[in-house]
Scaffold this active site. Structure first.
Site, PDB file in Angstrom:
ATOM      1  N   LYS A  87      -7.123  -7.452   2.332  1.00  0.00           N
ATOM      2  CA  LYS A  87      -5.657  -7.560   2.464  1.00  0.00           C
ATOM      3  C   LYS A  87      -5.232  -8.521   3.571  1.00  0.00           C
ATOM      4  O   LYS A  87      -4.258  -9.261   3.425  1.00  0.00           O
ATOM      5  CB  LYS A  87      -5.056  -6.171   2.718  1.00  0.00           C
ATOM      6  CG  LYS A  87      -5.393  -5.165   1.611  1.00  0.00           C
ATOM      7  CD  LYS A  87      -4.984  -5.667   0.232  1.00  0.00           C
ATOM      8  CE  LYS A  87      -5.576  -4.837  -0.880  1.00  0.00           C
ATOM      9  NZ  LYS A  87      -5.369  -5.432  -2.217  1.00  0.00           N
ATOM     10  N   GLU A  94       2.867  -4.515  10.441  1.00  0.00           N
ATOM     11  CA  GLU A  94       3.918  -5.223   9.705  1.00  0.00           C
ATOM     12  C   GLU A  94       5.265  -4.573   9.992  1.00  0.00           C
ATOM     13  O   GLU A  94       5.333  -3.397  10.297  1.00  0.00           O
ATOM     14  CB  GLU A  94       3.690  -5.117   8.192  1.00  0.00           C
ATOM     15  CG  GLU A  94       2.606  -5.962   7.626  1.00  0.00           C
ATOM     16  CD  GLU A  94       2.531  -5.840   6.106  1.00  0.00           C
ATOM     17  OE1 GLU A  94       1.778  -6.621   5.498  1.00  0.00           O
ATOM     18  OE2 GLU A  94       3.189  -4.962   5.522  1.00  0.00           O
ATOM     19  N   HIS A 116       1.555   6.218  -5.095  1.00  0.00           N
ATOM     20  CA  HIS A 116       0.982   4.934  -5.509  1.00  0.00           C
ATOM     21  C   HIS A 116       0.496   4.924  -6.948  1.00  0.00           C
ATOM     22  O   HIS A 116      -0.223   4.024  -7.357  1.00  0.00           O
ATOM     23  CB  HIS A 116      -0.150   4.510  -4.553  1.00  0.00           C
ATOM     24  CG  HIS A 116       0.275   4.592  -3.130  1.00  0.00           C
ATOM     25  ND1 HIS A 116       1.262   3.778  -2.618  1.00  0.00           N
ATOM     26  CD2 HIS A 116      -0.082   5.428  -2.128  1.00  0.00           C
ATOM     27  CE1 HIS A 116       1.467   4.117  -1.355  1.00  0.00           C
ATOM     28  NE2 HIS A 116       0.677   5.103  -1.032  1.00  0.00           N
ATOM     29  N   ARG A 156      -6.434  -8.365 -12.402  1.00  0.00           N
ATOM     30  CA  ARG A 156      -6.820  -7.707 -13.657  1.00  0.00           C
ATOM     31  C   ARG A 156      -5.619  -7.675 -14.590  1.00  0.00           C
ATOM     32  O   ARG A 156      -4.502  -7.947 -14.150  1.00  0.00           O
ATOM     33  CB  ARG A 156      -7.246  -6.266 -13.350  1.00  0.00           C
ATOM     34  CG  ARG A 156      -6.065  -5.446 -12.830  1.00  0.00           C
ATOM     35  CD  ARG A 156      -6.408  -4.025 -12.484  1.00  0.00           C
ATOM     36  NE  ARG A 156      -5.205  -3.275 -12.167  1.00  0.00           N
ATOM     37  CZ  ARG A 156      -4.689  -3.165 -10.940  1.00  0.00           C
ATOM     38  NH1 ARG A 156      -5.278  -3.751  -9.931  1.00  0.00           N
ATOM     39  NH2 ARG A 156      -3.566  -2.484 -10.726  1.00  0.00           N
TER      40      ARG A 156
HETATM   41  C1  MV4 Z   1       4.686  -1.422   2.763  1.00  0.00           C
HETATM   42  C2  MV4 Z   1       5.834  -0.612   2.579  1.00  0.00           C
HETATM   43  C3  MV4 Z   1       6.924  -0.823   3.424  1.00  0.00           C
HETATM   44  N1  MV4 Z   1       6.860  -1.748   4.408  1.00  0.00           N
HETATM   45  N2  MV4 Z   1       4.667  -2.342   3.736  1.00  0.00           N
HETATM   46  C4  MV4 Z   1       1.919   0.917  -0.417  1.00  0.00           C
HETATM   47  C5  MV4 Z   1       0.450   0.690  -0.615  1.00  0.00           C
HETATM   48  C6  MV4 Z   1       0.302  -0.744  -0.546  1.00  0.00           C
HETATM   49  N3  MV4 Z   1       0.417  -1.302  -1.893  1.00  0.00           N
HETATM   50  C7  MV4 Z   1       1.391  -1.236   0.344  1.00  0.00           C
HETATM   51  N4  MV4 Z   1       2.404  -0.229   0.299  1.00  0.00           N
HETATM   52  C8  MV4 Z   1       3.548  -0.330   1.017  1.00  0.00           C
HETATM   53  N5  MV4 Z   1       3.579  -1.267   1.981  1.00  0.00           N
HETATM   54  C9  MV4 Z   1       5.724  -2.488   4.545  1.00  0.00           C
HETATM   55  N6  MV4 Z   1       5.678  -3.407   5.537  1.00  0.00           N
HETATM   56  C10 MV4 Z   1       5.812   0.352   1.557  1.00  0.00           C
HETATM   57  C11 MV4 Z   1       4.675   0.503   0.808  1.00  0.00           C
HETATM   58  C12 MV4 Z   1       4.694   1.536  -0.204  1.00  0.00           C
HETATM   59  C13 MV4 Z   1       4.774   1.186  -1.542  1.00  0.00           C
HETATM   60  C14 MV4 Z   1       4.755  -0.157  -1.940  1.00  0.00           C
HETATM   61  C15 MV4 Z   1       4.865  -0.436  -3.289  1.00  0.00           C
HETATM   62  C16 MV4 Z   1       4.976   0.580  -4.229  1.00  0.00           C
HETATM   63  C17 MV4 Z   1       4.958   1.888  -3.833  1.00  0.00           C
HETATM   64  C18 MV4 Z   1       4.854   2.224  -2.489  1.00  0.00           C
HETATM   65  C19 MV4 Z   1       4.839   3.555  -2.095  1.00  0.00           C
HETATM   66  C20 MV4 Z   1       4.749   3.855  -0.772  1.00  0.00           C
HETATM   67  C21 MV4 Z   1       4.686   2.843   0.191  1.00  0.00           C
END
Ligand code: MV4
Length: 504
Positions: free
Chosen positions: A116, A200, A235, A291
């Protein structure tokens, strides 16, 4: 073009890939573990190879076993589907080293997007907007604190080695940073064997918007618009749609070109998805998935492109088989994931033999299923059973069509997410397109079974009485008066038992 392709997967995606193979004149070769011996993806395949016992580690995750099966079956290529080994760079390399084609990107591209922080850095170099934060993993707590103060609280701590939420911590107050950094570090170490964590800016209620891309070996890298995937729980996506209710044409093209730049930055090949967090007109790179995704059908329905067929065509060295169309997206598409989980019991997995299955159909309805009546749903694999996908001319019409299709769906023998989806289709925020990744948490009413024990008993008595009479008539009830009928009503002409649940 390939002559024979081994599909290293199971369930609905294995059925889906086999269909695309047939349309290209390719013989699909299925694989199956012991419990999948009578699975639809096996019964519908021309050929099938037994690859081991139920345990995924000894079957669908067994790299050498899958490659040996492909070689013995005389396959030219392996399609990994999604999940299992689909984003395993080592597997992609071993497949190619065995003289077979991996239907997907190179192992290096998979690895590049799997790390990442490295992915963030690559994207930043390519001019892709990334969430403001530390350039690399924080060496220690003090470095994390310095990065957090530069970005400004609230911040999110994330594991450098993985996605999916493991090792993530929201820190709203500087006083919490130390303990959050330590716990995120240890969780990341546990989950990924790599405790590095980066910082972040925290986006509090973003949408999850992703762009589909496709790249061939002839310099063509295109995007096929966006998908809205904000309705998720822990997720796991539940409902996806294309297009998003809040992305206008200009933003779509802008995000699409950013996604194309991201793909070109890693010399990407085949189908991929660039994920963004979208908030107040701003969007930031989140991750790149290397994918075909579960939710690919909603893009197929608003563009007319068969993405799996394109994957096979491109993997065989062909050019992308279509021109991006300025008319895209045509209409609106919604997907509901039908899983063997109980939405009224914390989405706990539900198992059992499928006693009855009536698949919805009719205008604008697509059922991508991997189950049949009599199939035993166990705990060995992901609970996804099928995807119910609809298409119509507008979002509003697509919602009503999805509701109708969900009502038509009859599946008994285990609990599924069907009632949850019926609730979403009637829920005012969803109907108005007011979504964010917090949607499920903000709508706990969707996770409550509407019938109490007493009501269920009453309904049973009434059903018994109704079953003795001749009966018919319409069960539709517009309780809220907003055109969204009660979830309990199942539309006209439904069984007496269902009418009995009608609250009137
Ligand atoms: C974030 C966020 C808010 N702010 N980053 C969830 C796992 C990974 N894909 C990154 N994720 C997130 N990163 C910042 N700076 C909120 C999430 C997040 C999320 C992102 C997309 C879809 C569903 C989610 C559920 C919880 C948190």
């Amino acid at each position: 073009m390939f002559d024979r392709v081994l599909i290293a997967n199971r369930g609905e995606i294995a059925v889906r890939v086999a269909r695309a193979c047939r349309e290209l004149g390719i013989t699909p070769v299925a694989v199956y573990s012991e419990p999948d011996r009578l699975s639809p993806h096996v019964l519908e395949a021309g050929e099938a190879v037994h690859i081991g016992p139920a345990a995924a580690s000894e079957s669908y995750l067994d790299m050498d076993g899958l490659i040996d099966a492909a070689l013995e079956a005389g396959a030219d290529a392996i399609h990994p589907g999604y999940g299992f080994l689909a984003e395993n760079g080592e597997f992609a390399r071993r497949v190619e080293e065995a003289g077979l084609t991996f239907v997907g990107p190179s192992g290096d591209a998979i690895d590049a997007m799997g790390n990442k922080t490295a992915a963030r850095a690559r994207m930043e170099e390519a001019g892709v907007p990334v969430i403001p934060g530390s350039e690399s993993a924080a060496e220690d707590e003090e470095a994390a604190r310095a990065a957090a103060e530069e970005v400004g609280f609230p911040v999110m701590l994330k594991a450098a080695a993985g996605g999916g939420g493991k090792g993530m911590r929201i820190v709203r107050d500087p006083g919490e940073l130390g303990s959050a950094f330590r716990s995120a570090t240890s969780e990341a170490e546990q989950a990924f064997g790599d405790g590095r964590v980066y910082v972040e800016r925290f986006l509090d209620r973003p949408r999850h918007i992703e762009i589909q891309i496709l790249a061939d070996d002839h310099g063509n890298t295109v995007h096929l618009g966006e998908r809205e995937c904000s309705i998720q729980r822990r997720h796991q996506k539940l409902v996806e749609e294309a297009p998003s209710a809040v992305i206008d044409e200009a933003t779509r093209e802008e995000m699409g070109q950013v996604a194309v730049r991201a793909a070109r930055a890693v010399d990407y090949r085949n189908a991929g998805t660039v994920e963004f967090l979208y908030q107040d007109g701003e969007y930031f790179f989140l991750e790149m998935n290397t994918r075909i995704q579960v939710e690919h059908p909603v893009t197929e329905l608003v563009t007319g492109v068969d993405l799996v067929r394109e994957q096979l065509r491109v993997a065989a060295g062909g050019e992308i088989g279509f021109e991006p169309d300025p008319e895209w997206p045509r209409g609106h598409s919604i997907e509901c994931r039908i899983s063997g989980e109980d939405p009224f019991n914390g989405f706990l997995p539900s198992t059992g033999r499928i006693r009855s299955l009536q698949e919805p159909s009719g205008p604008g309805v697509r059922w991508d299923g991997g189950i049949s009546e009599g199939f035993e749903v166990g705990l060995d694999y992901d609970p996804l059973l099928a995807k119910l996908v609809v298409h119509d001319r507008s979002r509003e019409a697509a919602i009503e069509r999805m509701r109708r299709a969900l009502e038509e769906l009859e599946i008994s023998g285990l609990s599924t997410t069907q009632p949850f989806h019926l609730g979403v289709m009637d829920e005012p925020d969803f109907r108005a397109g007011r979504l964010s990744i917090g949607y499920v948490d903000e709508h706990p009413e969707l996770l409550e079974d509407e019938l109490s024990a007493g009501e269920t008993e009453r309904a049973a008595r009434v059903a018994a009485a109704l079953l003795e009479e001749e009966g018919g008539g319409d069960g539709a009830v517009d309780e809220a008066g907003d055109g969204a009928r009660s979830r309990r009503s199942t539309g006209g002409g439904r069984s007496a038992w269902r009418r009995a649940f009608d609250p009137r």
